[in-house]
Design an enzyme around this catalytic site. Structure first.
Site, PDB file in Angstrom:
ATOM      1  N   ASP A  12     -12.034 -57.193  72.190  1.00 36.05           N
ATOM      2  CA  ASP A  12     -10.994 -57.405  71.162  1.00 36.05           C
ATOM      3  C   ASP A  12     -10.813 -58.903  70.958  1.00 36.05           C
ATOM      4  OD1 ASP A  12      -8.851 -56.863  69.354  1.00 36.05           O
ATOM      5  OD2 ASP A  12      -7.386 -57.076  70.954  1.00 36.05           O
ATOM      6  N   SER A  13     -10.087 -59.270  69.926  1.00 35.98           N
ATOM      7  CA  SER A  13      -9.771 -60.685  69.722  1.00 35.98           C
ATOM      8  C   SER A  13      -8.767 -61.181  70.755  1.00 35.98           C
ATOM      9  CB  SER A  13      -9.179 -60.873  68.321  1.00 35.98           C
ATOM     10  OG  SER A  13      -8.056 -60.030  68.175  1.00 35.98           O
ATOM     11  N   CYS A  76     -10.920 -53.189  68.257  1.00 39.79           N
ATOM     12  CA  CYS A  76     -10.236 -54.050  67.289  1.00 39.79           C
ATOM     13  C   CYS A  76     -10.502 -53.479  65.901  1.00 39.79           C
ATOM     14  CB  CYS A  76     -10.800 -55.470  67.404  1.00 39.79           C
ATOM     15  SG  CYS A  76     -10.177 -56.616  66.162  1.00 39.79           S
ATOM     16  N   GLU A 154       0.963 -60.454  72.116  1.00 37.71           N
ATOM     17  CA  GLU A 154       0.379 -61.433  73.048  1.00 37.71           C
ATOM     18  C   GLU A 154       1.480 -62.044  73.918  1.00 37.71           C
ATOM     19  OE1 GLU A 154      -2.927 -62.644  73.447  1.00 37.71           O
ATOM     20  OE2 GLU A 154      -3.739 -61.166  72.053  1.00 37.71           O
ATOM     21  N   CYS A 190      -3.906 -51.616  64.384  1.00 35.65           N
ATOM     22  CA  CYS A 190      -4.291 -52.835  65.093  1.00 35.65           C
ATOM     23  C   CYS A 190      -4.039 -52.515  66.554  1.00 35.65           C
ATOM     24  CB  CYS A 190      -3.440 -54.014  64.641  1.00 35.65           C
ATOM     25  SG  CYS A 190      -3.631 -55.476  65.696  1.00 35.65           S
ATOM     26  N   HIS A 192      -3.321 -54.236  68.978  1.00 35.43           N
ATOM     27  CA  HIS A 192      -2.198 -54.934  69.616  1.00 35.43           C
ATOM     28  C   HIS A 192      -0.880 -54.158  69.477  1.00 35.43           C
ATOM     29  CE1 HIS A 192      -4.781 -58.493  69.712  1.00 35.43           C
ATOM     30  NE2 HIS A 192      -3.856 -59.112  70.424  1.00 35.43           N
TER      31      HIS A 192
HETATM   32  N1  DGL Z   1      -6.398 -56.336  67.713  1.00 36.58           N
HETATM   33  C1  DGL Z   1      -6.913 -56.618  66.414  1.00 36.58           C
HETATM   34  C2  DGL Z   1      -7.002 -55.340  65.584  1.00 36.58           C
HETATM   35  O1  DGL Z   1      -7.053 -54.245  66.118  1.00 36.58           O
HETATM   36  C3  DGL Z   1      -6.273 -57.672  65.570  1.00 36.58           C
HETATM   37  C4  DGL Z   1      -5.680 -58.909  66.113  1.00 36.58           C
HETATM   38  C5  DGL Z   1      -6.112 -60.162  65.371  1.00 36.58           C
HETATM   39  O2  DGL Z   1      -5.629 -60.431  64.253  1.00 36.58           O
HETATM   40  O3  DGL Z   1      -6.946 -60.844  65.953  1.00 36.58           O
HETATM   41  O4  DGL Z   1      -7.061 -55.397  64.386  1.00 36.58           O
END
Ligand code: DGL
Length: 265
Positions: A12-13, A76, A154, A190, A192
């Site tokens: 993931d990012s 992600c 985060e 997302c 997150h």
């Molecule tokens: N976790 C990422 C997603 O599922 C997005 C977070 C980011 O913007 O880097 O889209």
């Protein structure tokens, strides 16, 4: 024959993919996992398609070569809706993506009005238009980009307390659209966002159900690795790009997900 020590690489990012790791752990407790957080390039959601595709393909190519994973999960939505096809084209490793859970949401909604919270990049993807056309053509799907929720997740994971106004703005972004008052199901598009589901639930007044893809994707990973031998050597490791490798709060959080050490790329 698959090497029993070959990891499942979850990418993931940032910390969002931990929500996926938690579900994978439930089904595959013995699977060795390498978790990768591309914190140096976070947030992906504010970047262009070309930037995201280049970054994800390059990074996963390098990681696949170095760690020889048995499977890669792009945990992600932003990266998957943009680069899943390209990554599959360039790698031989099986790749499982994470795309907005519109199908289960369409099956659950009673009012026929579904909300979708994602990053700016995710909500504009043709991939999402196609999921909507395929699974929710007879429903109303309202989309809202809530990039602030990424930072909030985060921060929360590092022990901080995000500003409640962030969650209020996310809820309002959906509720204020025509038909928004009737939303009964919200897709957390997302990875997150499930990390701040309690805060979001409070902001929506507890009147909506949240849906994400983590359980279904974990089942898919278990299916694709069925019959394979697993030898998990104690704790797993994370690779984190950027400056946060030595952050004790991040390591504490990762430990809750079975990750014992953080390494730089
Ligand atoms: N976790 C990422 C997603 O599922 C997005 C977070 C980011 O913007 O880097 O889209």
């Amino acid at each position: 024959m698959v090497d029993p020590a070959a990891p499942i690489l979850i990418f993931d990012s940032g910390v969002g993919g931990l929500t996926m790791l938690a579900e994978v752990r439930k089904l595959l407790p013995e699977a060795p996992v390498i978790y990768v957080a591309d914190e140096a390039a976070l947030p992906y959601g504010d970047k262009s398609e070309a930037e995201i595709a280049a970054r994800v393909c390059g990074l996963l190519g390098r990681l696949a070569e170095r760690y020889n994973p048995r499977l890669i999960c792009i945990a992600c939505n932003t990266a998957s809706t943009i680069a899943l096809g390209m990554v599959r084209d360039v790698l031989e490793t099986p790749v499982v993506g994470t795309v907005p859970a519109i199908k289960p949401a369409a099956e659950l909604t009673q009012t026929g009005v579904i909300g979708l919270l994602g990053t700016k990049a995710t909500i504009r993807q043709a991939y999402v238009d196609n999921l909507e056309a395929e699974f929710a053509a007879d429903k109303t799907l309202l989309r809202h980009a809530a990039p602030e929720l990424v930072g909030a997740a985060e921060l929360k994971l590092r022990g901080g307390t995000p500003d409640p106004a962030i969650f209020a703005r996310a809820a309002e972004g959906l509720r204020s659209q025509p038909g928004g008052e009737d939303i009964d199901t919200v897709v957390l598009a997302c990875t997150h966002f499930p990390l701040v589901a309690d805060e979001l639930s409070a902001a929506f007044g507890g009147k909506v159900r949240f849906v994400d893809g983590a359980q279904g994707i974990a089942r898919r990973i278990a299916y694709l690795t069925r019959g394979q031998p697993f030898a998990r050597n104690g704790v797993d490791q994370a690779i984190v790009t950027g400056d946060d490798t030595d952050n004790p709060a991040l390591l504490e959080a990762f430990k809750r997900f079975g990750i014992g050490r953080i390494l730089p790329l």
